[in-house]
Enzyme design. Structure first.
Site, PDB file in Angstrom:
ATOM      1  N   HIS A 102       0.786  -1.116   0.029  1.00  0.00           N
ATOM      2  CA  HIS A 102       0.091  -0.062   0.150  1.00  0.00           C
ATOM      3  C   HIS A 102       0.925   1.130  -0.068  1.00  0.00           C
ATOM      4  O   HIS A 102       1.145   1.732   1.072  1.00  0.00           O
ATOM      5  CB  HIS A 102      -0.912   0.092   1.231  1.00  0.00           C
ATOM      6  CG  HIS A 102      -1.709   1.150   1.326  1.00  0.00           C
ATOM      7  ND1 HIS A 102      -2.924   0.875   2.165  1.00  0.00           N
ATOM      8  CD2 HIS A 102      -2.109   2.480   0.567  1.00  0.00           C
ATOM      9  CE1 HIS A 102      -3.733   2.212   2.033  1.00  0.00           C
ATOM     10  NE2 HIS A 102      -3.166   3.086   1.280  1.00  0.00           N
ATOM     11  N   HIS A 141       1.185   4.780  -2.572  1.00  0.00           N
ATOM     12  CA  HIS A 141       1.034   5.493  -3.880  1.00  0.00           C
ATOM     13  C   HIS A 141       2.088   5.919  -4.382  1.00  0.00           C
ATOM     14  O   HIS A 141       2.784   6.907  -3.836  1.00  0.00           O
ATOM     15  CB  HIS A 141      -0.075   6.529  -3.404  1.00  0.00           C
ATOM     16  CG  HIS A 141      -1.405   5.922  -2.929  1.00  0.00           C
ATOM     17  ND1 HIS A 141      -2.550   5.772  -3.472  1.00  0.00           N
ATOM     18  CD2 HIS A 141      -1.618   5.448  -1.668  1.00  0.00           C
ATOM     19  CE1 HIS A 141      -3.388   5.368  -2.642  1.00  0.00           C
ATOM     20  NE2 HIS A 141      -2.904   5.238  -1.553  1.00  0.00           N
ATOM     21  N   HIS A 161      -9.662   1.081  -0.940  1.00  0.00           N
ATOM     22  CA  HIS A 161      -9.436   2.081   0.133  1.00  0.00           C
ATOM     23  C   HIS A 161     -10.877   1.796   0.727  1.00  0.00           C
ATOM     24  O   HIS A 161     -11.914   2.348   0.014  1.00  0.00           O
ATOM     25  CB  HIS A 161      -8.996   3.123  -0.220  1.00  0.00           C
ATOM     26  CG  HIS A 161      -7.591   3.431  -0.347  1.00  0.00           C
ATOM     27  ND1 HIS A 161      -7.061   2.836  -1.337  1.00  0.00           N
ATOM     28  CD2 HIS A 161      -6.826   4.227   0.306  1.00  0.00           C
ATOM     29  CE1 HIS A 161      -5.630   3.320  -1.475  1.00  0.00           C
ATOM     30  NE2 HIS A 161      -5.480   3.986  -0.499  1.00  0.00           N
ATOM     31  N   GLU A 198     -11.157   4.170   6.065  1.00  0.00           N
ATOM     32  CA  GLU A 198     -10.122   4.995   6.599  1.00  0.00           C
ATOM     33  C   GLU A 198     -10.688   6.160   7.244  1.00  0.00           C
ATOM     34  O   GLU A 198     -10.565   6.421   8.488  1.00  0.00           O
ATOM     35  CB  GLU A 198      -9.087   5.376   5.376  1.00  0.00           C
ATOM     36  CG  GLU A 198      -8.272   6.405   5.518  1.00  0.00           C
ATOM     37  CD  GLU A 198      -7.488   6.814   4.467  1.00  0.00           C
ATOM     38  OE1 GLU A 198      -7.922   6.671   3.288  1.00  0.00           O
ATOM     39  OE2 GLU A 198      -6.207   7.416   4.615  1.00  0.00           O
ATOM     40  N   ASP A 256       1.674   3.973   2.682  1.00  0.00           N
ATOM     41  CA  ASP A 256       0.516   4.992   2.088  1.00  0.00           C
ATOM     42  C   ASP A 256       1.197   5.991   1.200  1.00  0.00           C
ATOM     43  O   ASP A 256       1.497   5.860   0.177  1.00  0.00           O
ATOM     44  CB  ASP A 256      -0.208   5.424   2.829  1.00  0.00           C
ATOM     45  CG  ASP A 256      -1.748   5.808   2.524  1.00  0.00           C
ATOM     46  OD1 ASP A 256      -1.979   5.573   1.340  1.00  0.00           O
ATOM     47  OD2 ASP A 256      -2.392   6.426   3.263  1.00  0.00           O
ATOM     48  N   ASP A 257       1.602   7.003   1.540  1.00  0.00           N
ATOM     49  CA  ASP A 257       2.111   8.243   1.017  1.00  0.00           C
ATOM     50  C   ASP A 257       3.539   8.741   1.758  1.00  0.00           C
ATOM     51  O   ASP A 257       3.490   9.844   2.527  1.00  0.00           O
ATOM     52  CB  ASP A 257       1.029   9.508   0.789  1.00  0.00           C
ATOM     53  CG  ASP A 257      -0.254   8.946   0.152  1.00  0.00           C
ATOM     54  OD1 ASP A 257       0.172   8.870  -1.103  1.00  0.00           O
ATOM     55  OD2 ASP A 257      -1.151   8.667   0.834  1.00  0.00           O
TER      56      ASP A 257
HETATM   57  N1  ADE Z   1      -4.627   8.875  -2.426  1.00  0.00           N
HETATM   58  C1  ADE Z   1      -3.324   8.763  -2.097  1.00  0.00           C
HETATM   59  N2  ADE Z   1      -3.205   8.409  -0.635  1.00  0.00           N
HETATM   60  C2  ADE Z   1      -4.743   8.090  -0.232  1.00  0.00           C
HETATM   61  C3  ADE Z   1      -5.311   7.895   1.199  1.00  0.00           C
HETATM   62  N3  ADE Z   1      -4.510   7.557   2.170  1.00  0.00           N
HETATM   63  N4  ADE Z   1      -6.652   7.594   0.996  1.00  0.00           N
HETATM   64  C4  ADE Z   1      -7.196   7.552  -0.341  1.00  0.00           C
HETATM   65  N5  ADE Z   1      -6.686   7.941  -1.408  1.00  0.00           N
HETATM   66  C5  ADE Z   1      -5.673   8.247  -1.458  1.00  0.00           C
HETATM   67 ZN    ZN Z   2      -3.885   4.766   0.470  1.00  0.00          ZN
END
Ligand code: ADE
Ligand code: ZN
Length: 396
Positions: free
Chosen positions: A33, A35, A241, A244, A336-337
């Site tokens: 996970h 991006h 997703h 969250e 995630d990011d």
């Molecule tokens: N796109 C990039 N990061 C995300 C996240 N944490 N939740 C939903 N969409 C995303």
């Molecule tokens: Zn994500």
């Protein structure tokens, strides 16, 4: 408490802070996970802006300098983060830009002991700006080539943006060259582009699956049921997703109406005891069996630093990762990011140790779950599980 779940008693000596990072970095692991757009570090964003003659502070890249971009990295919630994430994506224009983005992440992957990476990207974020899907994907694969040449197994997952138009099944197939019509950035048109790309791509540079991301509420998964059914029929793996920021009902809907075999985040499932049990149970539905090759639980790809940065949990120690693990849910650790949330795989594992105090056995279980949750072929899973076990067995 079940055997192996007594935190301090089983803590090995190596988990002293000085050696912990080196040990966690070298631990064999997966990344399921991440991006790729969320790996865009501020310095690279400004380099790409300059290369593409994009004026910092202009609408195409609304940050005057590094300090202004960094100052924007304080997020009230998911929506506030996504506003910055999409704005920064404005600097990604050419295949070379996507190459550089993926190459920088590939270098991290190699340095972090990641053996298998299943990486998200958001086609519509780029196609709605007139950047064709094949430009994006060609650039990503070429940037990932070096990591692959060094033995990292990589797959790509194209995510639909849940807040963008779904469109219609009969949307015109977009010709990739000269692709400029934002109307072709619907979920349906995107799926067509993915399938067309896969028809032309070499087998080892295809797109393995589809996901669903972006602003979660008020966009329930069922809006995308027909798109996912078509993706599934075409042989793509499916994840989404859910849970969250959105309610547990979105997790149920992702399983029931999208037929996903994995849930990204999913942490709000602890609000629904029956759902928690359902996630932990082995599912023998055709969709789950298609993705894993056998009946399987529905794993959650949890992202501790992201959840903290986006205030899903007000206090890091309140992350429910270990509650989920102890309830038998197949949770694994992800970033995630990472450019936005304070780190990559290492920093997320380190956060788990520092914030939640897992036992040695629980740490091993989290690493193993990353393999179980992946869509690798069974033989490759067996090999990687053995590598993880050997790593833990050899640790003092
Ligand atoms: N796109 C990039 N990061 C995300 C996240 N944490 N939740 C939903 N969409 C995303
Ligand atoms: Zn994500």
């Amino acid at each position: 408490m079940s055997p192996g779940h007594s935190p301090a008693a089983t803590r090995p000596r190596l988990l002293d802070p000085d050696r912990l990072d080196a040990w966690l970095r070298r631990m064999p692991k997966t990344a399921l996970h991440v991006h790729l757009e969320g790996t865009l570090e501020p310095e690279l964003a400004f380099t790409l802006a300059e290369r593409n003659a994009i004026e910092p502070g202009s609408p195409a890249f609304p940050y005057a300098d590094l300090a202004a971009l960094r100052a924007a990295y304080r997020f009230a919630d998911l929506g506030a983060f996504l506003d910055v994430y999409y704005a920064a994506c404005g600097v990604l224009r050419t295949a070379d830009d996507f190459h550089d983005l993926a190459r920088a992440y590939g270098d991290r992957v190699r340095a972090e002991g990641i053996r298998r990476a299943e990486l998200f990207f958001d086609p519509q974020t780029h196609t709605r700006r007139g950047v064709g899907l094949s430009t994006v994907v060609r650039g990503l694969w070429s940037g990932l080539a070096d990591a692959r040449a060094h033995g990292v197994d990589v797959a790509l997952i194209a995510c639909f943006l849940r807040d963008a138009p779904v469109g219609h099944a009969d949307d015109p197939a977009a010709a990739d060259a000269g692709f400029t019509d934002p109307a072709q950035a619907t979920a349906w048109a995107t799926l067509r582009q993915v399938l067309e790309y896969n028809q032309r791509a070499p087998a080892d540079e295809s797109i393995l699956g589809v996901g669903l991301d972006s602003y979660e509420t008020p966009y329930p998964p069922e809006l995308f049921a027909a798109v996912f059914a078509r993706a599934r029929a075409a042989g793509l793996r499916c994840t989404a997703h859910a849970g969250e920021e959105g309610p547990p009902a979105y997790i149920r809907a992702a399983i029931d109406t999208l037929g996903v075999s994995r849930i990204d985040h999913g942490v709000r499932c602890t609000e629904d005891a029956a759902l928690l049990e359902r996630l932990a149970a082995v599912h023998d539905t055709p969709t789950v069996v298609a993705d894993f090759g056998e009946p399987h639980a529905i794993p959650l790809t949890v992202c501790p630093r992201s959840n903290y940065a986006l205030k899903v949990f007000p206090d890091p120690a309140r992350s429910n990762l270990l509650t989920l693990l102890r309830a038998g849910v197949q949770v694994c650790v992800n970033s995630d990011d990472p450019a936005y949330f304070g780190g990559y795989a290492l920093e997320n594992y380190r956060a788990v140790v520092d914030w939640l105090d897992p036992s040695f056995e629980e740490l091993r279980q989290l690493a193993r779950n990353g393999v179980h949750a992946s869509w690798m072929p069974p033989a490759a899973k067996t090999t990687l599980l053995a590598e993880i076990d050997a790593w833990f067995a050899a640790s003092p």
